[in-house]
Write a protein that holds these residues in place. Structure first.
Motif, PDB file in Angstrom:
ATOM      1  N   ALA A 185      44.150   4.688  60.006  1.00  0.00           N
ATOM      2  CA  ALA A 185      45.069   5.395  59.122  1.00  0.00           C
ATOM      3  C   ALA A 185      44.334   6.087  57.976  1.00  0.00           C
ATOM      4  N   GLU A 186      43.328   5.437  57.419  1.00  0.00           N
ATOM      5  CA  GLU A 186      42.541   6.050  56.340  1.00  0.00           C
ATOM      6  C   GLU A 186      41.877   7.342  56.812  1.00  0.00           C
ATOM      7  N   ARG A 187      41.369   7.340  58.023  1.00  0.00           N
ATOM      8  CA  ARG A 187      40.733   8.554  58.563  1.00  0.00           C
ATOM      9  C   ARG A 187      41.770   9.653  58.792  1.00  0.00           C
ATOM     10  N   ILE A 188      42.967   9.261  59.242  1.00  0.00           N
ATOM     11  CA  ILE A 188      44.021  10.247  59.475  1.00  0.00           C
ATOM     12  C   ILE A 188      44.440  10.910  58.172  1.00  0.00           C
ATOM     13  N   VAL A 189      44.617  10.113  57.131  1.00  0.00           N
ATOM     14  CA  VAL A 189      45.109  10.649  55.859  1.00  0.00           C
ATOM     15  C   VAL A 189      44.125  11.650  55.256  1.00  0.00           C
ATOM     16  N   GLU A 190      42.862  11.545  55.601  1.00  0.00           N
ATOM     17  CA  GLU A 190      41.887  12.549  55.154  1.00  0.00           C
ATOM     18  C   GLU A 190      42.244  13.945  55.665  1.00  0.00           C
ATOM     19  N   LEU A 191      43.032  14.013  56.738  1.00  0.00           N
ATOM     20  CA  LEU A 191      43.415  15.288  57.346  1.00  0.00           C
ATOM     21  C   LEU A 191      44.754  15.803  56.832  1.00  0.00           C
ATOM     22  N   VAL A 192      45.374  15.062  55.909  1.00  0.00           N
ATOM     23  CA  VAL A 192      46.717  15.399  55.420  1.00  0.00           C
ATOM     24  C   VAL A 192      46.640  15.790  53.949  1.00  0.00           C
ATOM     25  N   PRO A 193      46.768  17.069  53.618  1.00  0.00           N
ATOM     26  CA  PRO A 193      46.709  17.475  52.209  1.00  0.00           C
ATOM     27  C   PRO A 193      48.029  17.218  51.484  1.00  0.00           C
ATOM     28  N   PHE A 206      53.048  21.352  58.859  1.00  0.00           N
ATOM     29  CA  PHE A 206      53.668  20.173  59.447  1.00  0.00           C
ATOM     30  C   PHE A 206      52.618  19.401  60.238  1.00  0.00           C
ATOM     31  N   VAL A 207      52.519  18.108  59.977  1.00  0.00           N
ATOM     32  CA  VAL A 207      51.533  17.268  60.666  1.00  0.00           C
ATOM     33  C   VAL A 207      52.274  16.136  61.366  1.00  0.00           C
ATOM     34  N   SER A 208      52.106  16.041  62.688  1.00  0.00           N
ATOM     35  CA  SER A 208      52.672  14.920  63.432  1.00  0.00           C
ATOM     36  C   SER A 208      51.593  13.865  63.616  1.00  0.00           C
ATOM     37  N   ILE A 209      51.956  12.606  63.386  1.00  0.00           N
ATOM     38  CA  ILE A 209      51.015  11.487  63.475  1.00  0.00           C
ATOM     39  C   ILE A 209      51.638  10.431  64.372  1.00  0.00           C
ATOM     40  N   PHE A 256      57.337  16.674  68.554  1.00  0.00           N
ATOM     41  CA  PHE A 256      56.741  16.807  67.228  1.00  0.00           C
ATOM     42  C   PHE A 256      55.336  17.396  67.294  1.00  0.00           C
ATOM     43  N   MET A 257      54.576  17.039  68.302  1.00  0.00           N
ATOM     44  CA  MET A 257      53.233  17.592  68.433  1.00  0.00           C
ATOM     45  C   MET A 257      53.279  19.111  68.589  1.00  0.00           C
ATOM     46  N   ARG A 258      54.197  19.555  69.419  1.00  0.00           N
ATOM     47  CA  ARG A 258      54.320  21.008  69.635  1.00  0.00           C
ATOM     48  C   ARG A 258      54.869  21.702  68.398  1.00  0.00           C
ATOM     49  N   GLY A 259      55.766  21.015  67.668  1.00  0.00           N
ATOM     50  CA  GLY A 259      56.270  21.576  66.425  1.00  0.00           C
ATOM     51  C   GLY A 259      55.177  21.710  65.376  1.00  0.00           C
ATOM     52  N   ALA A 260      54.299  20.696  65.309  1.00  0.00           N
ATOM     53  CA  ALA A 260      53.196  20.738  64.347  1.00  0.00           C
ATOM     54  C   ALA A 260      52.263  21.906  64.647  1.00  0.00           C
ATOM     55  N   SER A 261      51.912  22.074  65.899  1.00  0.00           N
ATOM     56  CA  SER A 261      51.023  23.178  66.273  1.00  0.00           C
ATOM     57  C   SER A 261      51.668  24.518  65.979  1.00  0.00           C
ATOM     58  N   ALA A 262      52.986  24.635  66.247  1.00  0.00           N
ATOM     59  CA  ALA A 262      53.684  25.893  65.998  1.00  0.00           C
ATOM     60  C   ALA A 262      53.711  26.255  64.520  1.00  0.00           C
ATOM     61  N   SER A 263      53.689  25.245  63.648  1.00  0.00           N
ATOM     62  CA  SER A 263      53.731  25.502  62.209  1.00  0.00           C
ATOM     63  C   SER A 263      52.357  25.849  61.639  1.00  0.00           C
ATOM     64  N   GLY A 264      51.326  25.735  62.480  1.00  0.00           N
ATOM     65  CA  GLY A 264      49.959  25.900  61.981  1.00  0.00           C
ATOM     66  C   GLY A 264      49.376  24.620  61.446  1.00  0.00           C
ATOM     67  N   GLY A 265      50.084  23.501  61.687  1.00  0.00           N
ATOM     68  CA  GLY A 265      49.606  22.202  61.228  1.00  0.00           C
ATOM     69  C   GLY A 265      48.772  21.499  62.277  1.00  0.00           C
ATOM     70  N   LEU A 266      48.914  20.173  62.353  1.00  0.00           N
ATOM     71  CA  LEU A 266      48.076  19.382  63.253  1.00  0.00           C
ATOM     72  C   LEU A 266      48.921  18.377  64.035  1.00  0.00           C
ATOM     73  N   ALA A 267      48.571  18.210  65.318  1.00  0.00           N
ATOM     74  CA  ALA A 267      49.139  17.159  66.154  1.00  0.00           C
ATOM     75  C   ALA A 267      48.067  16.086  66.316  1.00  0.00           C
ATOM     76  N   ILE A 268      48.263  14.962  65.609  1.00  0.00           N
ATOM     77  CA  ILE A 268      47.252  13.902  65.558  1.00  0.00           C
ATOM     78  C   ILE A 268      47.703  12.711  66.388  1.00  0.00           C
ATOM     79  N   LEU A 269      46.800  12.200  67.227  1.00  0.00           N
ATOM     80  CA  LEU A 269      47.014  10.928  67.915  1.00  0.00           C
ATOM     81  C   LEU A 269      46.011   9.924  67.364  1.00  0.00           C
TER      82      LEU A 269
END
Length: 409
Positions: A191-199, A293-296, A327-340
């Protein structure tokens, strides 16, 4: 004036061999299930359409197999025996598709849901459980509501007038709760590594469970966040109380909540929470219009091309497709990130979860084309634009060194 029926009278409206939609999870209408099963014995077998979540429903028990067949949008380890016997079967469908199914091949004859008591104007609330329930209600010829004073009233799209129900039946009981295990140290590292990708200022989607709680806990360091999700658990309370969310009504948009009694108290009459139906929460157009938009989401395993299995262990369903891919596809469409995100190996560190090939029989919950970033406690890999050969090397690099040879097999 609102008129109430007895359970027996209400369930007598269920025709023989009917397809009955039964709300699962938080809104599971527990007091009506015995009479529903009695109707099945009296009038012939029923087909129940639901989403199994929480404790094992009584209609999944072996003694009901002759009277009920269940189609569920997700499985759980607790109903393994019913899955193996065929009493329960999984309908593989993304949540965004369910309204179309309810108005098409899975149209219910009857819908059974749970609501709060009507107010002075006759308005009930679907409370902490909305998602696709309204779609099922709108498609059914008969709609039966269990009226439970313990169901919280919520804001958003949860209000339904009492006149919309064929029968209202009083049934007071505790809401279905689900205990979320505390996240492990390894989950917190992921989770700590993921949050580094979330501004700051991001709109985030997170699911339920220990991994989601870890992510919410780590997101507390961010500011001006919004939450847009399908289903949330107790971790969202921590996030709201941390000061990480933007100070506005509807900062938390969700289709449902499942967790502790405290969580249901949190959502009650809380303008910070906006309940939305699945046509909104899982809409590509809605998510695309978010500035970032970022999906996690968590997963069980990822193969060396980047595709993921989040549903099955050794051929037995432990979940379902759910809304993750929406949600993953929505994140990509917004210019955000789809994170697993996933812990890189089993609890005893003897089996890698970064694998050569997905668990057989192969279930692909997220295609390699839709996964932007894979994160483990050993690092993050941005797969966007990365060729297959490079993916193999990059994903091996974030596997657990203790079992890395297993991912090289």
């Amino acid at each position: 004036m609102t008129t109430y029926s007895t359970p027996a009278k209400a369930l007598a409206a269920v025709p023989p061999r009917a397809r009955v939609y039964v709300e699962g999870g938080t809104g599971h209408p527990l007091s009506l299930i015995p009479d529903l099963l009695g109707r099945a014995r009296e009038a012939g077998p029923l087909e129940i359409v639901t989403s199994i979540n929480g404790p094992v429903p009584s209609y999944c028990l072996p003694e009901e197999e002759a009277y009920v067949r269940v189609k569920s949008f997700r499985g759980t380890p607790q109903v393994r025996a019913a899955l193996l016997s065929g009493q329960v079967d999984i309908v593989p469908a993304h949540l965004s598709a369910l309204p179309r199914l309810f108005h098409g091949p899975l149209r219910p004859d009857v819908a059974v849901v749970q609501v709060s008591p009507p107010d002075s104007g006759g308005w009930c609330s679907l409370g902490a459980s909305l998602l696709y329930h309204r779609s099922a209600m709108e498609a059914a010829a008969v709609v039966i509501a269990e009226v439970n004073p313990r169901m919280p009233r919520t804001f958003g799209e949860s209000m339904v007038h009492a006149s919309c129900f064929t029968h209202l039946v009083v049934g007071e009981h505790e809401l279905v709760t689900e205990t979320t295990a505390d996240p492990t140290d390894r989950e917190l590292q992921v989770a700590e590594r993921i949050v580094e990708l979330v501004p700051d200022g991001t709109t985030v989607q997170v699911g339920i469970g220990g991994f989601a709680t870890a992510v919410m806990r780590c997101l507390a360091k961010r500011r001006n966040l919004r939450v847009h999700a399908g289903l949330l658990s107790d971790g969202v309370m921590e996030l709201a109380r941390s000061g990480a969310l933007v100070d506005e009504n509807g900062a938390i948009t969700s289709g449902g909540f499942i967790g502790s009694a405290e969580l249901y108290e949190f959502v009650a009459d809380n303008r910070q929470v906006a309940m939305r139906r699945v046509e909104y929460t899982h809409s590509l157009e809605v998510m695309r219009d978010e500035p970032y938009f970022v999906s996690i989401n968590s997963t069980l395993e990822v193969d060396l091309t980047g595709q993921a299995n989040a549903e099955s262990i050794k051929g037995v369903s432990v979940s379902g497709p759910g809304g993750a891919l929406d949600f993953m596809r929505g994140a990509s469409a917004s210019g955000g990130l789809a994170i697993l995100g996933l812990v890189a190996s089993s609890r005893d560190r003897t089996r890698s979860r970064i694998v050569e090939a997905l668990n057989a029989p192969i279930v692909v919950s997220a295609p390699r084309t839709d996964v932007d970033v894979v994160v483990t406690e050993f690092g993050a890999v941005d797969l966007r634009g990365m060729p297959l050969r490079e993916r193999v090397t990059a994903l091996r690099a974030v596997s657990d060194p203790a079992v890395r040879s297993g991912s090289d097999a």
